[in-house]
Scaffold this motif. Structure first.
Motif, PDB file in Angstrom:
ATOM      1  N   ARG A 120      -0.733   5.058  10.798  1.00  0.00           N
ATOM      2  CA  ARG A 120      -1.055   3.824  10.975  1.00  0.00           C
ATOM      3  C   ARG A 120      -2.822   3.616  10.612  1.00  0.00           C
ATOM      4  N   THR A 121      -3.715   4.615  10.969  1.00  0.00           N
ATOM      5  CA  THR A 121      -5.057   4.532  10.770  1.00  0.00           C
ATOM      6  C   THR A 121      -5.193   4.953   9.333  1.00  0.00           C
ATOM      7  N   ALA A 122      -4.312   5.757   8.825  1.00  0.00           N
ATOM      8  CA  ALA A 122      -4.346   5.925   7.163  1.00  0.00           C
ATOM      9  C   ALA A 122      -3.955   4.795   6.366  1.00  0.00           C
ATOM     10  N   ILE A 123      -2.948   3.861   6.730  1.00  0.00           N
ATOM     11  CA  ILE A 123      -2.562   2.906   6.203  1.00  0.00           C
ATOM     12  C   ILE A 123      -3.846   1.563   6.278  1.00  0.00           C
ATOM     13  N   ASN A 124      -4.363   1.575   7.494  1.00  0.00           N
ATOM     14  CA  ASN A 124      -5.614   0.726   7.449  1.00  0.00           C
ATOM     15  C   ASN A 124      -6.573   0.996   6.656  1.00  0.00           C
ATOM     16  N   GLU A 125      -6.880   2.407   6.483  1.00  0.00           N
ATOM     17  CA  GLU A 125      -7.846   2.809   5.515  1.00  0.00           C
ATOM     18  C   GLU A 125      -7.683   2.435   4.019  1.00  0.00           C
ATOM     19  N   ARG A 126      -6.293   2.773   3.715  1.00  0.00           N
ATOM     20  CA  ARG A 126      -5.860   2.187   2.040  1.00  0.00           C
ATOM     21  C   ARG A 126      -5.996   0.760   2.061  1.00  0.00           C
ATOM     22  N   ILE A 127      -5.909   0.086   3.033  1.00  0.00           N
ATOM     23  CA  ILE A 127      -5.952  -1.300   2.743  1.00  0.00           C
ATOM     24  C   ILE A 127      -7.366  -1.666   2.860  1.00  0.00           C
ATOM     25  N   ASP A 128      -8.248  -1.058   3.461  1.00  0.00           N
ATOM     26  CA  ASP A 128      -9.556  -1.253   3.399  1.00  0.00           C
ATOM     27  C   ASP A 128     -10.241  -1.069   1.736  1.00  0.00           C
ATOM     28  N   ALA A 129      -9.844   0.348   1.489  1.00  0.00           N
ATOM     29  CA  ALA A 129     -10.333   0.851   0.262  1.00  0.00           C
ATOM     30  C   ALA A 129      -9.734   0.096  -0.937  1.00  0.00           C
ATOM     31  N   GLY A 130      -8.549  -0.426  -0.753  1.00  0.00           N
ATOM     32  CA  GLY A 130      -7.882  -1.345  -2.137  1.00  0.00           C
ATOM     33  C   GLY A 130      -8.771  -2.582  -2.018  1.00  0.00           C
ATOM     34  N   SER A 131      -9.497  -3.299  -1.068  1.00  0.00           N
ATOM     35  CA  SER A 131     -10.188  -4.372  -1.186  1.00  0.00           C
ATOM     36  C   SER A 131     -11.409  -4.286  -2.112  1.00  0.00           C
ATOM     37  N   THR A 132     -11.713  -2.995  -2.305  1.00  0.00           N
ATOM     38  CA  THR A 132     -13.080  -2.943  -2.907  1.00  0.00           C
ATOM     39  C   THR A 132     -12.794  -2.108  -4.274  1.00  0.00           C
TER      40      THR A 132
END
Length: 271
Positions: free
Chosen positions: A38-50
């Motif tokens: 789940r941490t990896a998913i959150n990191e991908r979500i954050d990376a996708g925004s920028t």
């Protein structure tokens, strides 16, 4: 003092304690894996925004089957990445996903196939709209018309949802409760990508009647709490066995003798 631990009864207690502790450690490790995922998913979500948008095919390979089939699912590390693609909306096969909530209001997410130059399609989640006024949560809304001609879409890659349920056609629109791409693809006259695109931007601009579907982070800290909980339970079970064994040993050795009660009547009276 501790020779009693070799008796069948205490060996049974030890085996039961070790098995219970091992199960708790296993459950803690399982929750730790979920926390990391789940941490990896959150990191991908954050990376996708920028990140700058990449071509669709960098994240979603072209389907190679015939009509009604889906292509490969996006790799885990590519979900929630930002992509861009150009095609033409097929409004005759619009999909309404009912039972979707934003805030406290239940409505529909609207998916429209975007047909690409090679004849394949990718479903685009254009946003959320409320039910028709005066009806209940299942009342079909009046969906704003999609732009005609070429449309360029920028959005996030999302994997197909698990589960299924029926896909029905009502009033000329497909309806479902889950975005299960294999089930939806069977209703469509072309091959469909194995993931869909959650719309961020569109040219020509999207209708303002749509509300953007929010991207929620996973609650990874809940899993971390379960890790600590299960590992503490394992440690407590081992500690409890040791504490009970020590108490038994002291009792057998006569070290835990009860205190002699104080005879208050024998004490001199206060003057």
């Amino acid at each position: 003092m501790y020779r009693f631990l070799l008796t069948p009864r205490w060996l049974g207690y030890l085996a039961l304690t070790l098995v219970a502790a091992a199960v708790m450690v296993f459950l803690g490790n399982w929750q730790l894996d979920r926390y990391r995922g789940r941490t990896a998913i959150n990191e991908r979500i954050d990376a996708g925004s920028t990140m700058a948008p990449a071509p669709l095919r960098d994240a979603l390979p072209a389907p190679t089957g015939g009509p009604g089939t889906t292509g490969p699912a996006p790799a885990d590390q590519l979900t929630w990445s930002k992509v861009t693609v150009t095609g033409r909306y097929d409004t005759t096969n619009l999909v309404l996903v009912r039972g979707r909530t934003i805030g406290r209001e239940v409505g529909f997410e609207v998916l429209t196939p975007l047909v690409l130059e090679d004849g394949t399609a990718v479903l685009v989640n254009r946003g959320w709209i409320p039910p028709a006024p005066g009806g209940d949560a299942t009342a079909q809304p009046q969906v704003p018309a999609a732009p005609s001609g070429d449309v360029t879409v920028t959005g996030r890659v999302v994997a197909s949802e698990s589960g299924g349920g029926a896909v029905d056609r009502r009033n000329g629109k497909l309806e479902t409760r889950r975005i299960s791409l294999p089930r939806l693809a069977r209703q469509l006259p072309y091959p469909v990508a194995g993931g869909y695109v959650l719309l961020d931007q569109q040219t020509p601009a999207a209708d303002p009647a749509f509300q953007a579907v929010p991207i929620g982070h996973t609650n990874n800290w809940q899993n971390f709490g379960y890790v600590v909980q299960w590992w503490l339970f394992a440690a407590m079970s081992l500690f409890g066995y040791g504490w009970v064994a020590r108490r038994e040993a002291r009792h057998a050795a006569g070290l835990d003798k009860p205190r002699k009660p104080v005879d208050r009547a024998a004490e001199p009276a206060a003057t």
